[in-house]
Scaffold this active site. Sequence first.
Site, PDB file in Angstrom:
ATOM      1  N   GLU A  59      43.888   4.142  22.423  1.00 41.41           N
ATOM      2  CA  GLU A  59      44.541   3.805  23.753  1.00 41.41           C
ATOM      3  C   GLU A  59      45.693   3.197  23.706  1.00 41.41           C
ATOM      4  OE1 GLU A  59      40.546   4.564  26.679  1.00 41.41           O
ATOM      5  OE2 GLU A  59      41.120   2.524  26.209  1.00 41.41           O
TER       6      GLU A  59
ATOM      7  N   THR B 168      33.189   3.592  20.650  1.00 38.40           N
ATOM      8  CA  THR B 168      32.975   4.682  21.804  1.00 38.40           C
ATOM      9  C   THR B 168      33.341   5.801  21.153  1.00 38.40           C
ATOM     10  OG1 THR B 168      33.667   3.278  23.644  1.00 38.40           O
ATOM     11  CG2 THR B 168      33.340   5.815  23.983  1.00 38.40           C
TER      12      THR B 168
ATOM     13  N   THR C 232      39.069   3.349  38.923  1.00 37.11           N
ATOM     14  CA  THR C 232      39.372   3.486  40.572  1.00 37.11           C
ATOM     15  C   THR C 232      40.701   4.427  40.476  1.00 37.11           C
ATOM     16  OG1 THR C 232      40.446   1.529  40.119  1.00 37.11           O
ATOM     17  CG2 THR C 232      38.096   1.361  41.030  1.00 37.11           C
TER      18      THR C 232
END
Lengths: 406, 406
Positions: free
Chosen positions: B279, B192, B406
């Site tokens: 990450e 990505t 979320t």
Amino acid sequence: MNTKIDKVENGTVTTPDGFQAGAIYAGINKKGKTGLDMGILFSTAPCNTAGVFTKNRIKAAPVILSQERLKLGKAAAVVANSGCANACVGKQGMADAKEISRLAAENLGIAADDVLVASTGVIGQPLPMELVRPSIPLIKVSKEGGHNFARAIMTTDKVEKEIAVRVKAGRNTFYIGGAAKGAGMIHPDMATMLCFLTTDAEVDLEFLRESLRKAADVSFNMISVDGDTSTNDTVLLMANGQSENDPITPGDIQYAKVFQEALNQVCIYLAKAVARDGEGATKLIEVTVSGAATEAEAKQAARTVVSSSLVKTAIYGNDPNWGRVIAAIGRSGIAVEENKVTIYLGNICVFKSGQPQNFNLEKAGAALNKANVPIDIKLNMGDGEATAWGSDLTEEYIKINAEYTT
Amino acid sequence: MNTKIDKVENGTVTTPDGFQAGAIYAGINKKGKTGLDMGILFSTAPCNTAGVFTKNRIKAAPVILSQERLKLGKAAAVVANSGCANACVGKQGMADAKEISRLAAENLGIAADDVLVASTGVIGQPLPMELVRPSIPLIKVSKEGGHNFARAIMTTDKVEKEIAVRVKAGRNTFYIGGAAKGAGMIHPDMATMLCFLTTDAEVDLEFLRESLRKAADVSFNMISVDGDTSTNDTVLLMANGQSENDPITPGDIQYAKVFQEALNQVCIYLAKAVARDGEGATKLIEVTVSGAATEAEAKQAARTVVSSSLVKTAIYGNDPNWGRVIAAIGRSGIAVEENKVTIYLGNICVFKSGQPQNFNLEKAGAALNKANVPIDIKLNMGDGEATAWGSDLTEEYIKINAEYTT
């Protein structure tokens, strides 16, 4: 033919007639919580035996030895240990595996060639034979020993994984039992997984081999914990014929079918138990792909989704982030058209025929906050369908694996 | 021909002559820490332009549009945004990508067909065009805007990733610049990842395409953060010829070679920066496989090891658990013989010609407790060699990804 498959209460690997087992703590598995680390599974009658093994090109010595001994499809016992994989230790590995089988054979009064060997644990450390040698003669096998055998093969597993089913097929009744260990290095094409299956049915050897391959394909080869395939994966199926029923052969289609069905049930039960108890797991994820161009493509897609770190972390976080699901399908290499894809997360439709759906975020989060989370993917390309199982990915997995050997 | 490649201090995508850039905060990337989420990269002269894109079968609208527009190999600008991938949103996705390119073209006074588009962020949510529409005309491009462009494409990246090199080749001097974003969904065959490369060299289009493919193969296709390949991966290389040097063509072998070398350096620098900033990462893992039967097998093995969750967690935990390294090699599918394998972890030999080596556990742990951890694997099967880069796997990766949408 009337057929019926029932789960036996408290069933295990010694539920089928003629199987006995026992276990001991030899001291190999320093961190073992069960107080057992070495077990013997024994059949009083010789068995037609089938095996499926890791496809890893680096194979542990016990895998190589058991594969060699299974060429003729006969065995009467298995010795298994946890705490040490007996893999990548040079020539010593095979010498130790052979010695273990010889010691077990002496204990049981059978030939060493009839004893298979399986190990699980740390790779690259030799077996502490000074602990193993005096322990094997002390293992006592009995009808009641199945549960202890299941506990002796556990590593980071939190629960024992065992089952037995009773199969009634016309005038015949037979049993299939099984015990497995899993936890880490769990990935399609065999996990770091040991599984021992027993049946008192009399089964034609070629059919036994084929049925085990088929059952493994829809169970153990459809689970993933962390994408790592181990050097030690072993699934064995021993059939001792002690039920004295009609032999199961591919010729009797209905009878063969119910055996396959019962074996699939046992294997899927154990595979799901392995996935649910994946290292650090809080949930079992069940991914079903339907409408794939072929069954092989359905399998490939289901395995890719259930292996995706991003899908696994989203499910852990109760996050209905379906974009990660469709991204995983897309990279799985199968034929897919975005505008034909429909996705359900925890039974809530989140993407339909290529269009994101409006859904209540809170409800969707709640639907994922369960012990079992289904992900259903409809591709609308053909009739291929498959299901794969995996665990979520959590901080606990990291903790367990950042501190495994040292 | 005398050649010299130097890193330019504070270099970026606008270091090569004739390139300008600018960025703005449109409000797409709610969690963006850089205060910028949309940028334009512009060349005052039309560019020969090459691109490599995700191999994911599900492609975001901007990928499809940019691929289409690059068929003739020409472009003059790129608009990129973070915070929204513009992927899997039905037909709206392409309409929005086209509108964005049109608005940018109007801002710059060029044709919409000369504008490429790239997006990164959450999959499955439409672009908030009510925020994007008024923002694009306000973006001002300038020679100084390169750093802001690099910051506008960041998502969970902790640092901007940019570089420029000065290439001297005989009488010619030209520059290559680049900016990339990474962080998650990072895996070989394009992460990505967005990466924009610029050069003021004049480069033959076919050679430009080939050199970008080659550079991507040894850089962006050799990194892995989490095994997930995204829907949006895009690497673009724009060559505007403003340096007014001799054109680079495959005919002039030495000149072409130094361009390739400089481009590889830029791409590897950015790829390593992406891996290091994966990450949750605390370390850069560099896996070098040598002595493979072929270069392709060396790549396959290096990528498998650097992608292994178990290797990544072991390195995170400073745990010299080399068994996980050899297990990963074994499952990578390449030709390997256990007794020919030698492994170095953090420069300490842990496994030599199939034999585990005695090493000091504390010293080995200390050798892994570094920002850069080399893993060297010698297979002794042939001459194939390759290097792959990845990050370690930490609790922080789980935290970031359990709570992304979320």
